[in-house]
Design a protein around this motif. Structure first.
Motif, mmCIF file in Angstrom:
data_model
loop_
_atom_site.group_PDB
_atom_site.id
_atom_site.type_symbol
_atom_site.label_atom_id
_atom_site.label_comp_id
_atom_site.label_asym_id
_atom_site.label_seq_id
_atom_site.Cartn_x
_atom_site.Cartn_y
_atom_site.Cartn_z
ATOM 1 N N ILE A 175 0.652 -1.279 0.026
ATOM 2 C CA ILE A 175 -0.018 -0.082 -0.019
ATOM 3 C C ILE A 175 0.802 1.207 0.108
ATOM 4 O O ILE A 175 0.583 2.267 -0.782
ATOM 5 C CB ILE A 175 -0.939 0.083 1.120
ATOM 6 N N ALA A 176 1.899 1.103 0.781
ATOM 7 C CA ALA A 176 2.821 2.270 0.886
ATOM 8 C C ALA A 176 3.457 2.761 -0.388
ATOM 9 O O ALA A 176 3.678 3.821 -0.748
ATOM 10 C CB ALA A 176 3.797 2.125 2.309
ATOM 11 N N GLN A 177 4.159 1.527 -0.862
ATOM 12 C CA GLN A 177 4.577 1.770 -2.326
ATOM 13 C C GLN A 177 3.828 2.542 -3.264
ATOM 14 O O GLN A 177 4.256 3.078 -4.035
ATOM 15 C CB GLN A 177 5.668 0.570 -2.715
ATOM 16 N N GLY A 178 2.531 1.698 -3.283
ATOM 17 C CA GLY A 178 1.643 2.307 -4.292
ATOM 18 C C GLY A 178 1.044 3.764 -4.035
ATOM 19 O O GLY A 178 0.963 4.656 -5.103
ATOM 20 N N GLU A 179 1.105 4.188 -2.891
ATOM 21 C CA GLU A 179 0.584 5.683 -2.604
ATOM 22 C C GLU A 179 1.707 6.552 -2.504
ATOM 23 O O GLU A 179 1.604 8.001 -2.996
ATOM 24 C CB GLU A 179 0.084 5.576 -1.117
ATOM 25 N N ALA A 180 2.910 6.203 -2.010
ATOM 26 C CA ALA A 180 4.092 7.046 -1.863
ATOM 27 C C ALA A 180 4.962 7.042 -2.945
ATOM 28 O O ALA A 180 6.229 7.740 -3.068
ATOM 29 C CB ALA A 180 4.585 7.122 -0.566
ATOM 30 N N ALA A 181 5.100 5.879 -3.644
ATOM 31 C CA ALA A 181 6.289 5.480 -4.491
ATOM 32 C C ALA A 181 7.612 5.791 -3.940
ATOM 33 O O ALA A 181 8.058 5.451 -2.981
ATOM 34 C CB ALA A 181 5.917 6.364 -5.989
ATOM 35 N N GLY A 182 8.696 6.585 -4.803
ATOM 36 C CA GLY A 182 9.806 6.677 -4.429
ATOM 37 C C GLY A 182 10.117 7.621 -3.214
ATOM 38 O O GLY A 182 10.882 8.118 -2.686
ATOM 39 N N ASN A 183 8.857 8.190 -2.573
ATOM 40 C CA ASN A 183 9.081 9.070 -1.574
ATOM 41 C C ASN A 183 8.926 8.088 -0.077
ATOM 42 O O ASN A 183 8.942 8.821 0.931
ATOM 43 C CB ASN A 183 7.866 10.089 -1.208
ATOM 44 N N LEU A 184 8.687 6.735 -0.193
ATOM 45 C CA LEU A 184 8.923 6.021 0.933
ATOM 46 C C LEU A 184 10.426 5.661 1.043
ATOM 47 O O LEU A 184 11.128 4.983 0.280
ATOM 48 C CB LEU A 184 8.054 4.667 0.409
ATOM 49 N N GLU B 2 -1.052 9.780 6.065
ATOM 50 C CA GLU B 2 -2.320 9.371 6.476
ATOM 51 C C GLU B 2 -3.276 8.507 5.715
ATOM 52 O O GLU B 2 -3.962 7.823 5.957
ATOM 53 C CB GLU B 2 -3.054 10.760 6.721
ATOM 54 N N ALA B 3 -3.160 8.691 4.198
ATOM 55 C CA ALA B 3 -3.834 7.940 3.373
ATOM 56 C C ALA B 3 -3.437 6.457 3.363
ATOM 57 O O ALA B 3 -4.242 5.746 3.337
ATOM 58 C CB ALA B 3 -3.534 8.355 1.932
ATOM 59 N N ILE B 4 -2.060 6.235 3.712
ATOM 60 C CA ILE B 4 -1.557 4.745 3.685
ATOM 61 C C ILE B 4 -2.499 4.353 4.943
ATOM 62 O O ILE B 4 -2.667 3.049 4.819
ATOM 63 C CB ILE B 4 -0.172 4.962 3.685
ATOM 64 N N LEU B 5 -2.143 4.987 6.047
ATOM 65 C CA LEU B 5 -2.696 4.373 7.498
ATOM 66 C C LEU B 5 -3.989 4.128 7.239
ATOM 67 O O LEU B 5 -4.516 2.992 7.864
ATOM 68 C CB LEU B 5 -2.333 5.284 8.393
ATOM 69 N N GLU B 6 -4.698 5.063 6.705
ATOM 70 C CA GLU B 6 -6.508 4.951 6.522
ATOM 71 C C GLU B 6 -6.510 3.671 5.834
ATOM 72 O O GLU B 6 -7.779 3.103 6.149
ATOM 73 C CB GLU B 6 -6.623 6.198 5.937
#
Length: 475
Positions: free
Chosen positions: A249-258, A306-310
Motif C-alpha cells: 500500500i505504501a509503495q503504491g501511494e508514496a512511490a519513491g517518497n517511501l 495518512e492515506a496509507i494508514l487509513e
C-alpha cells in the motif's frame, strides 16, 4: 568464536619496526598495550586480536608508503576505520600491523552543481551527513553507528542502513574512489561523472571487498536534494504478512517518497523499552511493529502517510498507529529502533544473523526460522527486526531466560546452519549488509557459486599476490 586463521606473521625486526614508525612519526605509531586496546577489540566483544603496532597515517601518500614497505617485507596489514564492524573483518586476529585511517578526515571538496562531495576515508559518517546539510543537500546513508563509523569502512563493507529502500547501499552512493594497492601504487578512480564507459569499472571491486584488495583512502559521494518534508509513523500490526501488505500500500501511494520501512518484533520493542529506556509510541503492545518514513521535496508527505494508514485500517491490516508530531518525537521513534541491538545485551547471549531474502518471502522466513530455532533450543527467543522494504532482516536469537551464556553461544554455528539453510532455500543471502569478515568466511564457499569463488580468489591473487591485505578475511 573459534576462528582458524593463516599462520602468524613473523615478528617485526627492530629495523623494520623503525622504518614503519618513521613513515607516520612517533606520535602516530602506537605500541603501548593500553593504547592498542581500542584497535584490537570490537564493540560486541566477539573478537579480540593482537598487534605489535598501530599506524595512523595522515595522508594517502603515507598509506602508500606503508603498503610499499609491507609489500617489500611481506608484512600483513589490517586496515581499520571506525572499528564498528560486526563480522570481525577489522580485527588483527593474528598479530598483523593495523593501519587506522581515522586521521584521513578531510572533506576535500563539495560541488553542489554536480551534487557530489569528495571526502577522505576517515571522515565520520555523521560529519559527512552534516556537511551535506550545510549546503542544503542530503547524504542519505544512515546507520546506528553513524556517530563513529567512517566513510572508508562504510564503502569497504558496502554498508546498507535504514534508507537503502530509497537510495540503495553505500555502493550506490559512490561515484568514485581513491585506493592504495597492496604494492603501494595509488589508484585514482575519483570521479564526478555519472556516465563513464571507459572499460572495466574497477571501483566496484574495492567497494565491499573489506580491505582485501586495496585500501580506500577517499571517495566521491553522491548528494541528493534535501527533503522539505519528512513524516514518520510507528504502526502496530498482527503479523509480518500484514506488514508486507502495508508495504505494498505504501509503495503504491508514496512511490519513491517511501524512504524507510522497518519491521520490528514485539520482543525487540520490549527490550528497547526496558533496557534503553525508550517509550512505546502506541497505547498497547502489538505482536509486530512497522517504523515507516516518507520524505519529499514538494509532495504532501503527511497527506500520503495518512492515506496509507487509513487504507491499512480499512483493510484490517493496521491495528494502531502514531504519527510523529515534532522532530523530537520523530527522533524518539528512531531511537526506539536504533537501540534494539544494544538493548539485547542485558538479555544474555545473542546469536546474530544479517540475512536477506526476496521481500515477499520475509514472512515465510521468519515463521520457519523461528519454529526451527525454538525446536533446536527450547526457550530460545528469536528477535527479528530490520529493513522489510529491501528484504534484509537482522534475525537475532537471544538465549533462553536463565540459560548459561557460554553454552548458548557455543551453539552459534549450529544455529547459523539451521537459519542459513532456510535462507538459501528461499533464494536469499547469508550476508545482506554487514559483510563476510571472518564470521562467515568458512560458510561462503558453501553458499556462493563455485565459479564465483574461483574468480574471487583469482582477483585477490592479482591485486595482492603476497596476501598482505587483511589476510584471512572474506576468503
Amino acid at each position: 568464536m573459534n576462528i582458524v586463521n593463516p599462520p602468524p606473521p613473523p615478528a617485526l625486526s627492530p629495523e623494520l619496526f623503525a622504518r614503519f614508525v618513521a613513515i607516520v612519526g612517533d606520535k602516530h605509531a602506537l605500541t603501548d598495550p593500553a593504547e592498542l586496546e581500542a584497535y584490537v577489540t570490537e564493540e560486541r566483544n566477539l573478537y579480540r586480536g593482537h598487534s605489535p603496532l598501530v599506524l595512523r597515517p595522515g595522508s594517502t601518500a603515507e598509506v602508500a608508503a606503508i603498503c610499499r614497505l609491507a609489500h617489500e617485507a611481506r608484512v600483513a596489514l589490517v586496515p581499520q576505520g571506525g572499528n564498528t564492524g560486526l563480522v570481525g573483518g577489522q580485527t588483527p586476529h593474528n598479530g598483523e600491523v593495523v593501519i587506522s585511517l581515522k586521521r584521513l578526515d578531510a572533506i576535500r571538496e563539495v560541488d553542489i552543481s554536480s551534487n557530489t562531495m569528495t571526502v577522505e576515508a576517515g571522515v565520520i559518517l555523521q560529519n559527512a551527513q552534516a556537511k551535506a546539510a550545510e549546503v542544503d543537500r542530503l547524504f542519505p546513508l544512515s546507520l546506528g553507528a553513524q556517530g563513529s563509523c567512517t566513510i572508508g569502512g562504510n564503502l569497504s563493507t558496502n554498508a546498507g542502513g535504514t534508507a537503502a529502500l530509497a537510495y540503495g547501499l553505500a555502493r550506490d552512493m559512490a561515484l568514485g574512489v581513491e585506493v592504495v594497492l597492496a604494492d603501494g601504487r595509488i589508484l585514482n578512480l575519483l570521479s564526478k561523472l555519472k556516465k563513464d564507459n571507459t572499460g572495466y569499472d574497477l571501483r566496484d571491486l574495492f567497494i565491499g571487498a573489506e580491505g582485501t584488495l586495496g585500501i580506500i583512502t577517499a571517495a566521491t559521494l553522491k548528494l541528493f536534494p534535501k527533503p522539505r518534508a519528512v513524516e514518520t509513523a510507528v504502526v502496530g500490526l498482527q503479523s509480518p504478512a500484514d506488514a508486507l501488505k502495508l508495504l505494498g500500500i505504501a509503495q503504491g501511494e508514496a512511490a519513491g517518497n517511501l524512504t524507510s520501512f522497518e519491521l520490528i518484533a514485539e520482543i525487540a520493542v520490549d527490550f528497547s523499552v526496558r533496557h534503553a529506556h525508550n517509550r512505546d509510541p502506541l497505547e498497547s503492545r502489538h505482536p509486530w511493529y512497522v517504523l515507516m518514513e516518507l520524505s519529499s521535496m514538494r509532495y504532501d508527505a503527511r497527506g500520503a502517510l495518512e492515506a496509507i494508514l487509513e487504507r491499512g485500517f480499512e483493510d484490517g491490516i493496521v491495528t494502531d498507529a502514531a504519527i510523529a508530531a515534532s522532530i523530537t518525537q520523530q527522533q524518539a521513534f528512531w531511537k526506539l529502533r536504533e537501540e534494539i541491538s544494544p538493548a539485547q545485551k542485558p538479555e544474555g547471549g545473542s546469536i546474530k544473523h544479517d540475512i536477506s531474502v526476496p521481500v515477499a518471502a520475509v514472512p515465510e522466513f521468519i515463521a520457519e526460522a523461528s519454529a526451527a530455532v525454538v525446536k533446536l533450543i527450547p526457550g530460545a527467543r528469536p528477535v527479528p527486526f530490520g529493513h522489510l522494504g529491501d528484504g534484509n532482516i537482522h534475525y537475532n536469537v537471544s538465549q533462553p531466560v536463565g540459560a548459561d551464556k557460554a553454552e548458548f553461544l557455543a551453539r552459534w554455528h549450529e544455529v547459523n546452519s539451521l537459519v542459513y539453510a532456510i535462507v538459501l532455500r528461499l533464494g536469499g543471502s547469508i550476508s545482506a549488509e554487514h559483510g563476510i569478515g571472518v564470521m562467515k568466511r568458512d560458510e561462503l564457499p558453501e553458499v556462493k557459486d563455485k565459479t564465483a569463488i574461483e574468480l574471487m580468489r583469482a582477483i585477490k591473487a592479482t591485486f595482492d599476490p603476497h596476501g598482505i591485505l587483511n589476510p584471512g578475511k572474506v576468503l
